[in-house]
Design an enzyme around this catalytic site. Structure first.
Site, PDB file in Angstrom:
ATOM      1  N   ASP A 208      -5.641   2.464  -3.804  1.00  0.00           N
ATOM      2  CA  ASP A 208      -6.936   2.369  -3.130  1.00  0.00           C
ATOM      3  C   ASP A 208      -7.245   3.577  -2.242  1.00  0.00           C
ATOM      4  O   ASP A 208      -8.381   3.783  -1.851  1.00  0.00           O
ATOM      5  CB  ASP A 208      -7.081   1.048  -2.347  1.00  0.00           C
ATOM      6  N   ARG A 209      -6.233   4.376  -1.935  1.00  0.00           N
ATOM      7  CA  ARG A 209      -6.502   5.559  -1.105  1.00  0.00           C
ATOM      8  C   ARG A 209      -6.705   6.802  -1.965  1.00  0.00           C
ATOM      9  O   ARG A 209      -6.263   6.848  -3.111  1.00  0.00           O
ATOM     10  CB  ARG A 209      -5.341   5.825  -0.159  1.00  0.00           C
TER      11      ARG A 209
ATOM     12  N   ASP B  30      -0.875   1.506  -4.064  1.00  0.00           N
ATOM     13  CA  ASP B  30      -1.669   0.510  -4.787  1.00  0.00           C
ATOM     14  C   ASP B  30      -3.003   1.060  -5.282  1.00  0.00           C
ATOM     15  O   ASP B  30      -3.858   0.294  -5.730  1.00  0.00           O
ATOM     16  CB  ASP B  30      -1.888  -0.722  -3.907  1.00  0.00           C
TER      17      ASP B  30
ATOM     18  N   LYS C 259     -11.289  -0.375  -1.258  1.00  0.00           N
ATOM     19  CA  LYS C 259     -11.410   1.068  -1.393  1.00  0.00           C
ATOM     20  C   LYS C 259     -10.808   1.458  -2.735  1.00  0.00           C
ATOM     21  O   LYS C 259     -10.024   0.706  -3.322  1.00  0.00           O
ATOM     22  CB  LYS C 259     -10.783   1.783  -0.226  1.00  0.00           C
TER      23      LYS C 259
ATOM     24  N   ASP D 281      -2.495   6.413  -3.466  1.00  0.00           N
ATOM     25  CA  ASP D 281      -1.336   5.800  -2.805  1.00  0.00           C
ATOM     26  C   ASP D 281      -0.676   4.721  -3.654  1.00  0.00           C
ATOM     27  O   ASP D 281      -0.996   4.553  -4.830  1.00  0.00           O
ATOM     28  CB  ASP D 281      -1.753   5.234  -1.446  1.00  0.00           C
TER      29      ASP D 281
ATOM     30  N   SER E  29       0.813  -1.225   0.000  1.00  0.00           N
ATOM     31  CA  SER E  29       0.000   0.000   0.000  1.00  0.00           C
ATOM     32  C   SER E  29       0.838   1.263   0.000  1.00  0.00           C
ATOM     33  O   SER E  29       1.642   1.491  -0.878  1.00  0.00           O
ATOM     34  CB  SER E  29      -0.964  -0.045   1.183  1.00  0.00           C
ATOM     35  N   HIS E  30       0.701   2.047   1.048  1.00  0.00           N
ATOM     36  CA  HIS E  30       1.351   3.358   1.141  1.00  0.00           C
ATOM     37  C   HIS E  30       2.739   3.271   1.779  1.00  0.00           C
ATOM     38  O   HIS E  30       3.401   4.280   1.941  1.00  0.00           O
ATOM     39  CB  HIS E  30       0.475   4.277   1.970  1.00  0.00           C
TER      40      HIS E  30
HETATM   41  C1  G1P Z   1      -4.295   1.340   8.095  1.00  0.00           C
HETATM   42  C2  G1P Z   1      -5.519   2.194   8.224  1.00  0.00           C
HETATM   43  C3  G1P Z   1      -6.764   1.382   7.913  1.00  0.00           C
HETATM   44  C4  G1P Z   1      -6.628   0.762   6.536  1.00  0.00           C
HETATM   45  C5  G1P Z   1      -5.325   0.000   6.432  1.00  0.00           C
HETATM   46  C6  G1P Z   1      -5.092  -0.505   5.018  1.00  0.00           C
HETATM   47  O1  G1P Z   1      -4.361   0.256   8.998  1.00  0.00           O
HETATM   48  O2  G1P Z   1      -5.615   2.760   9.511  1.00  0.00           O
HETATM   49  O3  G1P Z   1      -7.892   2.210   7.989  1.00  0.00           O
HETATM   50  O4  G1P Z   1      -7.705  -0.092   6.278  1.00  0.00           O
HETATM   51  O5  G1P Z   1      -4.237   0.825   6.790  1.00  0.00           O
HETATM   52  O6  G1P Z   1      -4.970   0.543   4.099  1.00  0.00           O
HETATM   53  P1  G1P Z   1      -3.594   0.260  10.429  1.00  0.00           P
HETATM   54  O7  G1P Z   1      -2.160   0.513  10.136  1.00  0.00           O
HETATM   55  O8  G1P Z   1      -4.190   1.401  11.198  1.00  0.00           O
HETATM   56  O9  G1P Z   1      -3.904  -1.070  11.019  1.00  0.00           O
HETATM   57 ZN    ZN Z   2      -3.374   1.286  -0.312  1.00  0.00          ZN
END
Ligand code: G1P
Ligand code: ZN
Length: 545
Positions: free
Chosen positions: A282-283, A280, A377, A278, A113-114
């Site tokens: 999804d954000r 991947d 998302k 982000d 992801s990010h």
């Molecule tokens: C974080 C975000 C959560 C999201 C997840 C995946 O998870 O807070 O809302 O679904 O990334 O993108 P966390 O690191 O808080 O467990």
């Molecule tokens: Zn992501």
């Protein structure tokens, strides 16, 4: 050709977190590590045998190698057909769309992801099921249990496939279809939004617009949708070439990491609309001239105005938000008499509600919003939704839309404070202090606010009745305020503590104050209860969103 069985011993800690298994690249590169997890998926997910699997990732370092390994293993495990994105690319929402559109039995999405990429960065793998969404906790638990006993994996000895061209290839009897990573996704979004109206908006010379792909996976998607299909000028999409290390940045669309876009739009007012996605895809972060849209508000605004968008013109069934997400969406649901659900953090908890048709829109405070069109998302979906709203309301701006929204539903001031890479024991002790105090809190005060409830959030899924406990500590002051604390389930270094603050303001005369100033008493309260700053030796959070 017969598969080879390779003996291995289990690796510790292959338990998927909030969103799949995420580790440092070096952990994933240990011989057999990726294989052990993937074999555990194949061993526990019987319907993949003879079925179709979707495969792709955000293009980060190790993506290509991992895909070649998984292809050889899939063939050896009896998968009949694999759909893989060209160059190994599939954004997370696109993977979800492809799974659904092609009736696949599941998908493996390679992403962290990010989180930063590159040889020293993070890598991740997530199993999605046939509805296109992340596997439920019971499925991930079964996979994890398997990883603790895994003693062999199956693989074919086969050369790397050419993934850079759309093609049909085979490994033994398994068909490997290399597909265009954007086609299915773009076709789906085209059914939801008024492309003609958005095109007209984007082409207006006075509408200054920019999308930042952050050197991550959304580049090709944004180019297709925004430039080719919607006629945006070429320079409206920036950082559009996916890079294995995201250009050395955090591909995380928030004011801290999309700093330049934020400055130009919010601080300097030089753009009317700006957005970023982000690693991947999804954000999403939505910015307007002189204003940043809090993700919680974004969900609420989309819900309140959904019928202006063709795909939702008939109305929405309901909304859901993760527990720490502000209750702005609840206010809309109450006002419009929509069903409203509060789920634990993580997209997997929305899946059952979406499948059952109980909700249409859902979102998280962590820059995530989406709808029933996929089971993830969806960053660009949110961008198109906002563009569609602006197109449908001529004369309105992001700021005026928000202003009208707050006047009607009240404003939920909101901020999240992250303390990153805290020593695990220190973080756990800080949360335990608050946990121990919870039973005694109701009836006491935070300044003027009276605490009405305090608990450790537990969730019973309304559809399958499964129970998830320990989902975050919450201190609630009626409808007025909340303070929430939880540990991140996606970090790969030490512990990340997330503190969430929400304060409701119904008086339009006080809806334009400084967010941090308004929530300051809640922040002080959190420090008094957890002692986190003192114990971790920090003077404040690492990231404020
Ligand atoms: C974080 C975000 C959560 C999201 C997840 C995946 O998870 O807070 O809302 O679904 O990334 O993108 P966390 O690191 O808080 O467990
Ligand atoms: Zn992501």
């Amino acid at each position: 050709m017969s598969p080879r069985e390779v003996a291995i011993t289990p690796f510790e800690g292959q338990k998927p977190g909030t969103s799949g298994l995420r580790k440092k690249v070096n952990v994933f590169r240990q011989p057999g590590y990726l294989e052990a997890f993937v074999q555990s998926v194949f061993d526990t997910q019987a319907d993949l045998r003879g079925g179709t699997l979707v495969l792709g990732g955000d293009g980060r370092f190790f993506n290509r190698q991992a895909i070649q390994v998984i292809l050889r293993m899939a063939a050896a495990n009896g998968i009949a057909r694999i759909l893989v994105g060209r160059a190994g690319i599939l954004s997370t929402p696109a993977a979800s769309a492809v799974i659904r559109r092609h009736g696949a039995q599941g998908g493996l999405v390679l992403s962290a992801s990010h989180n930063p990429g590159g040889p020293d960065g993070d890598f991740g793998i997530k199993f999605n099921v046939g509805n296109g969404g992340p596997a439920s906790e019971s499925v991930t638990e079964a996979i994890y249990q398997r990883t603790t006993r895994i003693d062999r994996y199956r693989v074919f000895d086969y050369h790397d496939l050419d993934l850079d061209h759309v093609s049909l290839q085979h490994i033994n009897s398994m068909a490997v279809e290399v597909i265009d990573p954007v086609d299915d996704y773009a076709a789906l979004l085209e059914t939801l939004f008024d492309f003609d109206a958005i095109r007209a908006l984007i082409r207006r010379p006075d509408f200054r617009f920019r999308f930042d792909a952050m050197h991550a996976v959304t580049g090709p998607y944004a180019k297709r949708l925004l430039i080719e299909m919607l006629g945006a000028p070429h320079d409206a999409v920036i950082n559009a070439e996916p890079k294995e290390d995201f250009g050395g940045h955090h591909p995380d669309p928030n004011p801290a990491h999309a700093e330049e876009l934020y400055r130009e739009t919010v601080l300097e007012g030089r753009l009317d609309f700006a957005a970023a996605s982000d690693g991947d895809g999804d954000r999403n972060m939505i910015l307007g001239k002189d204003i940043a849209v809090s993700p919680s508000d974004s969900l609420a605004v989309l819900a309140a105005n959904a019928t202006l968008v063709p795909g939702y013109a008939k109305g929405i069934a309901g909304v859901a938000r993760s527990m720490p997400t502000s209750r702005a969406a609840d206010a809309v649901a109450a006002g419009l008499e929509l069903a409203c659900f509060e789920t634990p953090t993580g997209w997997k908890f929305f899946g059952n509600l979406l499948d059952a048709g109980r909700i249409t829109l859902c979102g998280e405070e962590s820059y995530g919003t989406s709808s029933a069109h996929v089971r993830e998302k969806d960053g660009l979906w949110a961008v198109l939704f906002w563009l569609n709203l602006l197109a449908a309301k001529p004369g309105e701006t992001v700021a005026s839309l928000l202003d009208a929204h707050w006047r009607r539903f009240g404003r939920h001031y909101y901020s999240r404070h992250d303390y990153e890479a805290v020593d695990g024991k220190v973080a756990a002790a800080a949360l335990q202090r608050l946990r121990d105090a919870l039973p005694g809190l109701p009836g006491s005060r935070i300044g003027e606010l009276v605490i009405t409830a305090a608990d450790d959030f537990a969730y019973t899924d309304p559809i399958d009745r499964s129970v998830s406990t320990g989902q975050g500590l919450r201190v609630v002051c009626g409808e007025q305020a909340r303070v929430i604390a939880r540990l991140s389930g996606t970090g790969t270094e030490g512990a990340t503590v997330r503190l969430y603050f929400e304060l409701f303001e119904s008086d339009p005369a006080h809806q334009h104050d400084d967010v941090q100033a308004r929530i300051a008493p809640l922040v002080d309260f959190a420090e008094r209860m957890t002692g986190l700053r003192a114990a971790s030796g920090r003077s404040g959070p690492d990231v404020v969103t």
